[in-house]
Motif scaffolding. Structure first.
Motif, PDB file in Angstrom:
ATOM      1  N   PHE A   1       0.805  -1.214   0.000  1.00 31.16           N
ATOM      2  CA  PHE A   1       0.000   0.000   0.000  1.00 31.16           C
ATOM      3  C   PHE A   1       0.839   1.266   0.000  1.00 31.16           C
ATOM      4  O   PHE A   1       0.334   2.341  -0.283  1.00 31.16           O
ATOM      5  CB  PHE A   1      -0.952  -0.008   1.198  1.00 31.16           C
ATOM      6  CG  PHE A   1      -1.946  -1.121   1.138  1.00 31.16           C
ATOM      7  CD1 PHE A   1      -1.869  -2.189   2.006  1.00 31.16           C
ATOM      8  CD2 PHE A   1      -2.953  -1.113   0.193  1.00 31.16           C
ATOM      9  CE1 PHE A   1      -2.774  -3.231   1.936  1.00 31.16           C
ATOM     10  CE2 PHE A   1      -3.871  -2.154   0.114  1.00 31.16           C
ATOM     11  CZ  PHE A   1      -3.779  -3.212   0.985  1.00 31.16           C
ATOM     12  N   ALA A   2       2.104   1.150   0.305  1.00 29.94           N
ATOM     13  CA  ALA A   2       2.984   2.316   0.263  1.00 29.94           C
ATOM     14  C   ALA A   2       3.369   2.667  -1.158  1.00 29.94           C
ATOM     15  O   ALA A   2       3.914   3.746  -1.400  1.00 29.94           O
ATOM     16  CB  ALA A   2       4.236   2.047   1.089  1.00 29.94           C
ATOM     17  N   THR A   3       3.057   1.787  -2.103  1.00 33.39           N
ATOM     18  CA  THR A   3       3.476   2.002  -3.495  1.00 33.39           C
ATOM     19  C   THR A   3       2.300   2.130  -4.442  1.00 33.39           C
ATOM     20  O   THR A   3       2.452   1.961  -5.650  1.00 33.39           O
ATOM     21  CB  THR A   3       4.375   0.838  -3.948  1.00 33.39           C
ATOM     22  OG1 THR A   3       3.632  -0.386  -3.858  1.00 33.39           O
ATOM     23  CG2 THR A   3       5.625   0.738  -3.076  1.00 33.39           C
ATOM     24  N   THR A   4       1.125   2.416  -3.896  1.00 32.94           N
ATOM     25  CA  THR A   4      -0.047   2.561  -4.750  1.00 32.94           C
ATOM     26  C   THR A   4      -0.915   3.714  -4.265  1.00 32.94           C
ATOM     27  O   THR A   4      -0.850   4.101  -3.095  1.00 32.94           O
ATOM     28  CB  THR A   4      -0.850   1.243  -4.770  1.00 32.94           C
ATOM     29  OG1 THR A   4      -1.904   1.341  -5.735  1.00 32.94           O
ATOM     30  CG2 THR A   4      -1.478   0.976  -3.411  1.00 32.94           C
TER      31      THR A   4
ATOM     32  N   THR B   1      -2.261  10.004  -4.335  1.00 36.95           N
ATOM     33  CA  THR B   1      -1.289   9.202  -5.072  1.00 36.95           C
ATOM     34  C   THR B   1      -0.034   8.990  -4.223  1.00 36.95           C
ATOM     35  O   THR B   1       0.115   9.561  -3.146  1.00 36.95           O
ATOM     36  CB  THR B   1      -0.905   9.888  -6.386  1.00 36.95           C
ATOM     37  OG1 THR B   1      -0.163  11.090  -6.075  1.00 36.95           O
ATOM     38  CG2 THR B   1      -2.139  10.252  -7.199  1.00 36.95           C
ATOM     39  N   THR B   2       0.880   8.201  -4.730  1.00 41.53           N
ATOM     40  CA  THR B   2       2.134   7.977  -4.012  1.00 41.53           C
ATOM     41  C   THR B   2       2.944   9.266  -3.930  1.00 41.53           C
ATOM     42  O   THR B   2       3.744   9.432  -3.009  1.00 41.53           O
ATOM     43  CB  THR B   2       2.967   6.893  -4.695  1.00 41.53           C
ATOM     44  OG1 THR B   2       3.141   7.232  -6.078  1.00 41.53           O
ATOM     45  CG2 THR B   2       2.263   5.538  -4.592  1.00 41.53           C
ATOM     46  N   GLY B   3       2.712  10.174  -4.855  1.00 47.28           N
ATOM     47  CA  GLY B   3       3.378  11.473  -4.819  1.00 47.28           C
ATOM     48  C   GLY B   3       2.594  12.528  -4.067  1.00 47.28           C
ATOM     49  O   GLY B   3       2.896  13.718  -4.179  1.00 47.28           O
ATOM     50  N   SER B   4       1.560  12.077  -3.338  1.00 45.26           N
ATOM     51  CA  SER B   4       0.724  12.950  -2.497  1.00 45.26           C
ATOM     52  C   SER B   4      -0.117  13.955  -3.282  1.00 45.26           C
ATOM     53  O   SER B   4      -0.483  15.008  -2.758  1.00 45.26           O
ATOM     54  CB  SER B   4       1.561  13.680  -1.437  1.00 45.26           C
ATOM     55  OG  SER B   4       2.082  12.740  -0.515  1.00 45.26           O
ATOM     56  N   ILE B   5      -0.441  13.638  -4.504  1.00 43.27           N
ATOM     57  CA  ILE B   5      -1.439  14.416  -5.238  1.00 43.27           C
ATOM     58  C   ILE B   5      -2.802  13.967  -4.745  1.00 43.27           C
ATOM     59  O   ILE B   5      -3.055  12.762  -4.627  1.00 43.27           O
ATOM     60  CB  ILE B   5      -1.312  14.198  -6.747  1.00 43.27           C
ATOM     61  CG1 ILE B   5       0.020  14.764  -7.248  1.00 43.27           C
ATOM     62  CG2 ILE B   5      -2.486  14.845  -7.482  1.00 43.27           C
ATOM     63  CD1 ILE B   5       0.318  14.418  -8.673  1.00 43.27           C
TER      64      ILE B   5
ATOM     65  N   THR C   1      -9.531  16.417   4.459  1.00 41.65           N
ATOM     66  CA  THR C   1      -8.142  16.358   4.010  1.00 41.65           C
ATOM     67  C   THR C   1      -7.632  14.925   4.126  1.00 41.65           C
ATOM     68  O   THR C   1      -7.671  14.339   5.207  1.00 41.65           O
ATOM     69  CB  THR C   1      -7.245  17.277   4.841  1.00 41.65           C
ATOM     70  OG1 THR C   1      -7.726  18.622   4.764  1.00 41.65           O
ATOM     71  CG2 THR C   1      -5.808  17.243   4.313  1.00 41.65           C
ATOM     72  N   ILE C   2      -7.177  14.394   3.015  1.00 38.12           N
ATOM     73  CA  ILE C   2      -6.615  13.054   3.006  1.00 38.12           C
ATOM     74  C   ILE C   2      -5.096  13.150   3.098  1.00 38.12           C
ATOM     75  O   ILE C   2      -4.478  14.058   2.524  1.00 38.12           O
ATOM     76  CB  ILE C   2      -7.043  12.286   1.733  1.00 38.12           C
ATOM     77  CG1 ILE C   2      -6.638  10.809   1.814  1.00 38.12           C
ATOM     78  CG2 ILE C   2      -6.499  12.944   0.476  1.00 38.12           C
ATOM     79  CD1 ILE C   2      -7.230   9.961   0.675  1.00 38.12           C
ATOM     80  N   SER C   3      -4.493  12.232   3.833  1.00 37.91           N
ATOM     81  CA  SER C   3      -3.029  12.218   3.962  1.00 37.91           C
ATOM     82  C   SER C   3      -2.555  10.782   4.144  1.00 37.91           C
ATOM     83  O   SER C   3      -3.341   9.904   4.490  1.00 37.91           O
ATOM     84  CB  SER C   3      -2.582  13.086   5.142  1.00 37.91           C
ATOM     85  OG  SER C   3      -3.116  12.601   6.359  1.00 37.91           O
ATOM     86  N   ARG C   4      -1.283  10.585   3.919  1.00 38.75           N
ATOM     87  CA  ARG C   4      -0.719   9.243   4.041  1.00 38.75           C
ATOM     88  C   ARG C   4       0.658   9.309   4.658  1.00 38.75           C
ATOM     89  O   ARG C   4       1.358  10.315   4.541  1.00 38.75           O
ATOM     90  CB  ARG C   4      -0.662   8.546   2.682  1.00 38.75           C
ATOM     91  CG  ARG C   4       0.303   9.186   1.690  1.00 38.75           C
ATOM     92  CD  ARG C   4       0.140   8.581   0.306  1.00 38.75           C
ATOM     93  NE  ARG C   4       0.467   7.164   0.277  1.00 38.75           N
ATOM     94  CZ  ARG C   4       0.105   6.331  -0.682  1.00 38.75           C
ATOM     95  NH1 ARG C   4      -0.623   6.771  -1.700  1.00 38.75           N
ATOM     96  NH2 ARG C   4       0.452   5.055  -0.640  1.00 38.75           N
TER      97      ARG C   4
END
Length: 115
Positions: free
Chosen positions: A29-32, A52-56, A68-71
């Motif tokens: 999940f860290a790569t998708t 996205t993985t690039g935080s878009i 607000t979504i974050s990862r």
């Protein structure tokens, strides 16, 4: 077995806030791209936001400016900060990949907003 576990739901008054969290059991999940989804009673499940993985990030129109979504890829977690909650936000909230995979759906977490 790959698992996604949602937490943080609850009962809140309109105008209040909640923060949902999703813990993943696999580093995949860290790569998708990941998303938050919700299903209100009698309605189809819908995408709330994805990252996205690039935080878009992208949001459905009804939550723009409020959610607000974050990862955190190191911890393999996904969060959803929900502010200015409305009764129409009442639903079971789920995390999944984006696009969603049917075999990754978890139990979800219930969010209830009272008027």
């Amino acid at each position: 077995q790959v698992q996604l576990v949602e937490s943080g739901g609850g009962l809140v008054q309109a105008g209040g806030s909640l923060r949902l969290s999703c813990a993943a059991s696999s580093s995949i999940f860290a790569t998708t791209a990941m998303g938050w989804y919700r299903q209100a009673p009698g309605k189809q499940r819908e995408l709330v936001a994805f990252i996205t993985t690039g935080s878009i990030t992208r949001y459905t129109d009804s939550v723009k400016g409020r959610f607000t979504i974050s990862r955190d890829n190191a911890k393999i977690t996904l969060d959803l900060q929900m502010n200015s909650l409305k009764p129409e936000d009442t639903a079971v909230y789920y995390c999944n990949t984006w696009p969603a995979r049917h075999d990754f759906w978890g139990q979800g977490t219930q969010v209830t907003v009272s008027s």
